[in-house]
Design a protein around this motif. Structure first.
Motif, short mmCIF file in Angstrom:
data_model
loop_
_atom_site.label_atom_id
_atom_site.label_comp_id
_atom_site.label_asym_id
_atom_site.label_seq_id
_atom_site.Cartn_x
_atom_site.Cartn_y
_atom_site.Cartn_z
N GLU A 66 1.20 -1.17 -0.09
CA GLU A 66 0.73 -0.06 0.67
C GLU A 66 1.00 1.24 -0.27
N SER A 67 2.03 0.92 -0.32
CA SER A 67 3.16 2.36 -0.32
C SER A 67 3.64 2.31 1.23
N PRO A 68 4.89 2.80 0.84
CA PRO A 68 5.25 3.36 2.48
C PRO A 68 4.71 3.79 3.46
N ASN A 69 5.24 4.00 4.49
CA ASN A 69 4.87 5.47 5.46
C ASN A 69 6.08 6.58 5.40
N PHE A 70 5.74 6.94 3.95
CA PHE A 70 6.07 8.59 4.20
C PHE A 70 6.83 9.12 4.47
N CYS A 129 22.56 9.53 10.26
CA CYS A 129 22.79 8.56 9.32
C CYS A 129 21.92 7.96 8.53
N ALA A 130 22.40 7.32 7.42
CA ALA A 130 21.58 7.63 6.21
C ALA A 130 20.15 6.25 6.28
N VAL A 131 19.15 6.74 6.36
CA VAL A 131 17.59 5.72 6.04
C VAL A 131 17.58 4.68 5.12
N ILE A 132 17.70 3.43 5.38
CA ILE A 132 16.68 2.39 4.39
C ILE A 132 15.16 2.51 4.85
N ILE A 133 14.14 2.59 3.71
CA ILE A 133 12.84 2.53 3.75
C ILE A 133 12.40 1.16 3.39
N SER A 134 11.90 0.83 3.96
CA SER A 134 11.55 -0.58 4.50
C SER A 134 9.74 -1.31 4.45
N GLY A 135 8.64 -1.79 3.78
CA GLY A 135 7.49 -1.83 4.38
C GLY A 135 6.29 -1.14 3.32
N GLY A 136 5.90 -1.69 2.58
CA GLY A 136 4.67 -2.00 1.74
C GLY A 136 5.53 -1.27 0.59
N VAL A 137 6.37 -1.21 -0.30
CA VAL A 137 6.23 -0.73 -1.35
C VAL A 137 5.72 -1.57 -2.15
N ILE A 174 7.05 0.68 -8.91
CA ILE A 174 8.29 1.58 -9.18
C ILE A 174 8.61 3.09 -9.04
N ASN A 175 7.28 3.73 -8.39
CA ASN A 175 7.16 5.07 -7.92
C ASN A 175 7.16 5.49 -6.94
N ASP A 176 7.11 4.19 -6.01
CA ASP A 176 7.64 4.04 -4.38
C ASP A 176 9.32 4.72 -4.01
N VAL A 177 9.58 4.10 -5.29
CA VAL A 177 11.49 3.55 -5.65
C VAL A 177 11.64 5.22 -5.83
N LYS A 178 11.07 5.53 -6.82
CA LYS A 178 11.39 6.88 -7.62
C LYS A 178 11.33 7.95 -6.63
N GLY A 188 18.22 4.33 0.50
CA GLY A 188 17.66 3.38 0.03
C GLY A 188 16.07 2.65 -0.07
N ILE A 189 15.64 1.62 -0.88
CA ILE A 189 13.90 1.50 -0.47
C ILE A 189 14.33 -0.19 -0.88
N ILE A 190 13.20 -1.07 0.34
CA ILE A 190 13.75 -2.37 0.35
C ILE A 190 12.60 -2.70 -0.54
N VAL A 191 12.62 -4.12 -1.74
CA VAL A 191 11.95 -4.20 -2.08
C VAL A 191 11.40 -5.63 -1.74
N GLY A 192 10.43 -6.34 -1.51
CA GLY A 192 10.58 -7.67 -1.16
C GLY A 192 8.95 -7.97 -2.01
N LYS A 193 8.12 -8.13 -1.65
CA LYS A 193 7.21 -8.49 -2.06
C LYS A 193 6.53 -8.52 -3.81
#
Length: 197
Positions: A134-138, A150-158, A161-165, A175-180
């Motif tokens: 449902e998209s991450p909690n940006f 420190c830099a943050v990686i977003i995880s959860g809900g991707v 490709i628009n979420d990545v952008k 960065g952003i973690i893409v799994g499911k």
């Protein structure tokens, strides 16, 4: 496909607190040019050392770091630039032990307390979003990124490709973690490569 980074969670390790799949991780590191980060049940110096010895780039600490801040500080000092911190949050509060325990610890307050320990990367997961596509909690991630040293990686809900952008356009987001979304075919590997993943 030309990827540079790989995020691995050892679910067996998360259950047992042991480096159960270290041989597989070692093979992945040896046979690829990927920078690998590993999490899942890492609770002591010995486990961290084992992963670093096989060439892992970052070791992710989760519950143990939240329950024992002194341990987190010591690991950051002992393994300079190698410790990532996984913050799993639900409604602004940290969760631990595979999300089975909700703490009363504010995510942002905890981050302020440990911000100068030397964590090299922060992986922020909104539990309400994980696996939902449902998209991450940006918004919440931005609050974390604004105060993080420190830099943050977003995880959860991707979800796409628009979420990545969107993640790529955000300040202090590494960065952003893409799994499911990959497993389900919603994001194609070819699309991700174009985003320099």
């Amino acid at each position: 496909h030309g990827f540079k980074n790989l995020h691995i969670v050892d679910l067996d390790g998360a259950l047992t607190g042991e480096t159960v799949n270290i041989d597989i991780v070692k093979e992945i590191v040896k046979k690829s040019n990927l920078k690998v980060e590993i999490g899942g049940g890492i609770r002591n110096f010995d486990s961290i050392q084992k992963y670093i010895d096989v060439g892992v780039d970052k070791v992710i600490l989760g519950s143990v770091a939240i329950k024992d801040k002194k341990f987190l500080k010591k690991t950051c000092e002992k393994f300079l630039g190698k410790i990532a911190l996984g913050l799993d949050s639900k409604d602004g509060k940290l969760s631990v032990s595979g999300w089975k325990e909700n703490s009363n610890i504010s995510t942002l307050e905890f981050l302020k307390e440990i911000n100068n320990y030397g964590v090299s990367r922060l992986i922020f997961t909104d539990i309400n979003k994980d696996g939902t596509k449902e998209s991450p909690n940006f918004d919440e991630t931005l609050k974390v990124a604004k105060i993080s040293n420190c830099a943050v990686i977003i995880s959860g809900g991707v979800s796409s490709i628009n979420d990545v952008k969107k993640a790529r356009s955000m300040e202090n987001i590494e960065g952003i973690i893409v799994g499911k979304a990959i497993y389900d075919g919603d994001i194609k590997l070819e699309e991700l490569v174009k985003e320099d993943a």
